[in-house]
Scaffold this active site. Sequence first.
Site, mmCIF file in Angstrom:
data_model
loop_
_atom_site.group_PDB
_atom_site.id
_atom_site.type_symbol
_atom_site.label_atom_id
_atom_site.label_comp_id
_atom_site.label_asym_id
_atom_site.label_seq_id
_atom_site.Cartn_x
_atom_site.Cartn_y
_atom_site.Cartn_z
ATOM 1 N N THR A 154 40.547 46.532 38.080
ATOM 2 C CA THR A 154 41.635 45.352 37.561
ATOM 3 C C THR A 154 41.379 45.431 36.114
ATOM 4 O O THR A 154 40.429 45.727 34.730
ATOM 5 C CB THR A 154 40.953 43.736 37.674
ATOM 6 O OG1 THR A 154 41.535 43.947 39.006
ATOM 7 C CG2 THR A 154 41.962 43.132 36.849
ATOM 8 N N VAL A 172 44.870 36.287 48.087
ATOM 9 C CA VAL A 172 44.908 35.688 46.781
ATOM 10 C C VAL A 172 43.446 36.254 46.197
ATOM 11 O O VAL A 172 42.702 34.889 46.171
ATOM 12 C CB VAL A 172 45.851 34.116 45.738
ATOM 13 C CG1 VAL A 172 45.375 33.744 45.255
ATOM 14 C CG2 VAL A 172 47.010 34.230 47.041
#
Length: 314
Positions: free
Chosen positions: A178, A207
């Site tokens: 990320t 999510v």
Amino acid sequence: MSRKQKFSLCIHGGAGVISQDELSDKEKNLIVNDLRKSLAAGEKVLANGGSAVEAVCAAVESLENSEHFNAGKGAVYARGGKHFLEASVMEGANLQAGAVANSERVKNPVLFAKELLANKDVVMMSGTNADALAEKLGCEMVDNNYFDNDFRKKQWEQAKKLSEDAIFLDHSNLKMGTVGAVAIDMDGNVASATSTGGMTNKLDGRVGDTAIIGCGTYANNKTCAVSCTGIGEFFIRATVASLVSNLMEFGKLSLEEASRIAIHEHQGKMGGEGGLIAVGSDGKFTMPYNSGGMYRGFVTNEEKKVFIWDEEEL
Ligand code: ASP
């Protein structure tokens, strides 16, 4: 406002299991090179007097375009074999924010999040409706297979084997990648941006914290800007990014102490793993993590450095 302040920008390329033995020199150099490119993209904006929002988006866009990170090109595979992308951006001067979850076709999700930040009517969009809006707003769109990457495919195949019948995901082997950036510009405004493909083999529709303002991303001129990476479920439950700001604003803690508590005392003690980068409204910054490593770097008016483990990578 007079331009008197110095700028700082920090970036991360993800926290997780980064074994010194498994990372070849060649791979390491490619990663460090792309971290440096991202720092240069953000630095260019800030050194020219540009805003913190523009700088963090430029730095994250650069990392999204590198296939060495789990964001944009090179994003991980979800359970059904597709890529679902997330990103968010926040501006500390006015607490405006933009976020997207489960995008399948936006080439640079961080740029779509920036479009959402620029309006007051919606903060967060998800799924195919997000893609339709992004297209309408003129964002560059791609087919989902643009995000394909052999290395990520192998990771996904291994993960599938390990959890064949599991409905939920085993988070025990966090793979990094990320990306995020935080900055303070020469006008003293802070901003934060984060982008990800999520977790390898995640449930379609899941999510993570990266899409959620207050969890993976937060910025407030009164305190700081924060961007997180790690097992999203813990970062959501610990509301890590806004916790740092709240500990500073309401608990009167320093940036360093607030960040240490958020990572090591709160999400870490819940069983989470990961890290954050944060820059304070005084220009100081900190980058704590409780995982095996975290790709990260910073640039100020005076210096530029990149790290993976505890010591500097030259
Ligand atoms: N936080 C991201 C997520 O849970 C993963 C990561 O940071 O690597 O989706």
